[in-house]
Design an enzyme around this catalytic site. Structure first.
Site, mmCIF file in Angstrom:
data_model
loop_
_atom_site.group_PDB
_atom_site.id
_atom_site.type_symbol
_atom_site.label_atom_id
_atom_site.label_comp_id
_atom_site.label_asym_id
_atom_site.label_seq_id
_atom_site.Cartn_x
_atom_site.Cartn_y
_atom_site.Cartn_z
ATOM 1 N N ASP A 1 -0.535 -0.436 -4.507
ATOM 2 C CA ASP A 1 -1.839 0.209 -4.494
ATOM 3 C C ASP A 1 -1.777 1.548 -3.764
ATOM 4 O O ASP A 1 -1.834 1.596 -2.546
ATOM 5 C CB ASP A 1 -2.857 -0.705 -3.804
ATOM 6 C CG ASP A 1 -4.272 -0.153 -3.891
ATOM 7 O OD1 ASP A 1 -4.464 0.933 -4.485
ATOM 8 O OD2 ASP A 1 -5.204 -0.813 -3.366
ATOM 9 N N ASP B 1 -9.575 -0.021 -9.546
ATOM 10 C CA ASP B 1 -10.285 -0.524 -8.356
ATOM 11 C C ASP B 1 -11.419 0.435 -8.001
ATOM 12 O O ASP B 1 -12.574 0.184 -8.338
ATOM 13 C CB ASP B 1 -9.291 -0.693 -7.199
ATOM 14 C CG ASP B 1 -9.963 -1.258 -5.947
ATOM 15 O OD1 ASP B 1 -11.157 -1.601 -6.022
ATOM 16 O OD2 ASP B 1 -9.311 -1.359 -4.890
ATOM 17 N N LYS C 1 -14.397 -6.659 -7.041
ATOM 18 C CA LYS C 1 -14.706 -7.004 -5.649
ATOM 19 C C LYS C 1 -16.209 -7.231 -5.567
ATOM 20 O O LYS C 1 -16.988 -6.392 -6.037
ATOM 21 C CB LYS C 1 -14.312 -5.870 -4.704
ATOM 22 C CG LYS C 1 -12.808 -5.651 -4.588
ATOM 23 C CD LYS C 1 -12.479 -4.454 -3.715
ATOM 24 C CE LYS C 1 -10.970 -4.273 -3.613
ATOM 25 N NZ LYS C 1 -10.602 -2.963 -3.046
ATOM 26 N N LYS D 1 0.846 -1.194 0.000
ATOM 27 C CA LYS D 1 0.000 0.000 0.000
ATOM 28 C C LYS D 1 0.884 1.247 0.000
ATOM 29 O O LYS D 1 1.844 1.332 0.776
ATOM 30 C CB LYS D 1 -0.898 -0.001 1.248
ATOM 31 C CG LYS D 1 -2.014 -1.032 1.195
ATOM 32 C CD LYS D 1 -3.109 -0.617 0.240
ATOM 33 C CE LYS D 1 -4.319 -1.544 0.350
ATOM 34 N NZ LYS D 1 -5.383 -1.128 -0.583
ATOM 35 N N GLU E 1 -2.219 -0.426 -8.917
ATOM 36 C CA GLU E 1 -3.659 -0.326 -8.688
ATOM 37 C C GLU E 1 -4.064 1.115 -8.379
ATOM 38 O O GLU E 1 -3.483 1.760 -7.507
ATOM 39 C CB GLU E 1 -3.993 -1.246 -7.493
ATOM 40 C CG GLU E 1 -5.427 -1.687 -7.437
ATOM 41 C CD GLU E 1 -5.656 -2.649 -6.281
ATOM 42 O OE1 GLU E 1 -4.789 -3.515 -6.024
ATOM 43 O OE2 GLU E 1 -6.701 -2.528 -5.632
HETATM 44 MG MG LIG Z 1 -7.303 -1.128 -4.078
#
Ligand SMILES: [Mg+2]
Length: 356
Positions: free
Chosen positions: A190, A241, A266, A162, A216
């Site tokens: 991401d 995303d 997702k 992240k 991402e």
């Molecule tokens: Mg993400």
């Protein structure tokens, strides 16, 4: 096989390790659980993990959508009519996507149990097993290296890092992680919308030697124009995303020039297995690869996502680590994790056992 009861409740989960991403620190979560029983005593399970910043759906909105009165129409319905039930579900719960996902996956679980096969086989299996990444939140270089070591020791071979607080710190941390884990470990990142277009371009340039697998959502969710303005080689690295919720977003992203090379599907964003398979079909047709992601979720919904992922030919990346940090889950069974790879069990449906 007819539905005899539908039940839902709020389930708190403590996390064993709180974590930080670009816009939040998270230490506990609440899921909504859905249990649907059929007249032969089979139980279909679903879980919703709404995340307001990403899906615009709070846990109270989610629970409201699952009130017994709103689910009453399912009572007495025949599971043989699954596609029609899922269509009606979309009309009944148009905007609470996680709530709809929970009911949709519980119906799919029951349906596949009725057919006597794992859901992935009923949907049409395309993959047997795939590796999943595991996430390293935003933290100091030392902490990140320690966590990376721990994950590799547990058998994981792909790390998702992240980013998004500061580009310079991100570049330093990534370089140190690459140096530490060696070149054979997959690294994906991401920034959760944390970069401008210029920063995104700089990131791609400076990380070229680090062999980053995918990037991402570096920029704002609604800035598809900037995504399209990036060179094709960069767009191919991009996974949408926050820019990708349902089928309409998928169609918009694949309009030429295609804005990204990868969709991160997702279930909590799109509303369940039904929508996920439709997005997967759009991706396959447009030559976009699929990544399957998650929130902090029960084994229930991680397993549902895995079944849909392994039934989609365009699937290339799994990021289904969302149940691994729950202190305690409410089911046993579901997915099997071995040496960093995920596969389904041979049990019918989602293969879950609700604990007392
Ligand atoms: Mg993400």
């Amino acid at each position: 096989m007819k539905i005899t009861s539908i039940e839902s409740w709020l389930q708190p989960f403590e996390l064993t390790r709180p974590y930080t991403i670009a816009f939040d620190t998270i230490s506990s979560v609440e899921n909504a659980i859905v249990k649907i029983v059929s007249d032969d005593g089979s139980i279909g399970l679903g879980a919703a993990s709404p995340y307001e910043e990403v899906t615009g759906e709070s846990i109270s909105v989610c629970m409201e959508a699952l009130q017994p009165d709103s689910m009453q129409w399912l009572q007495g319905s025949d599971l043989c009519e699954l596609p029609r039930l899922c269509r009606q579900l979309r009309e009944t719960i148009p905007s609470a996507h996680a709530a709809r996902a929970a009911v949709d996956m519980a119906l799919h679980d029951l349906w596949a149990q009725h057919l006597g096969a794992p859901l992935v086989d009923v949907l049409g299996r395309a993959h047997t097993t795939l590796p999943t990444s595991i996430t390293i939140g935003i933290m100091s270089v030392e902490e990140a290296l320690e966590e990376a070591d721990e994950y590799l020791g547990r058998g994981f071979r792909i790390l998702k890092v992240k980013l998004g607080h500061s580009l310079d710190e991100d570049l330093e941390r990534l370089a140190k992680i690459r140096e530490n884990v060696g070149e054979h470990i997959g690294l994906r990142v991401d920034p959760n919308q944390g970069y401008s277009m210029a920063e995104t371009e700089r990131f791609v340039q400076e990380t070229e030697p680090l062999n980053i697998e995918l990037l991402e959502q570096p920029m704002k969710a609604d800035d598809i124009k900037s995504m399209r303005a990036l060179p094709e080689s960069t767009r191919r690295l991009l996974a949408a995303d926050e820019s990708l919720h349902g089928e309409a977003d998928a169609l918009a992203l694949v309009a030429p020039p295609v804005a990204c090379g990868i969709f991160n599907i997702k279930l909590m964003k799109c509303g369940g297995v039904t929508s996920a398979m439709r997005i997967a079909a759009i991706a396959e047709t447009a030559g976009v690869e699929l990544m399957w992601g998650c929130m902090d979720e029960s084994i229930i919904s991680i397993t549902a996502a895995l079944h849909a992922a392994l039934a989609s030919p365009a699937t290339r990346y799994l990021d289904l680590d969302g149940s691994l940090d729950l202190a305690r889950d409410i089911v046993e069974g579901g997915f099997v994790l071995e040496d960093g790879c995920l596969r389904t069990s041979d049990a019918p449906g989602l293969g879950l056992l609700l604990l007392a």
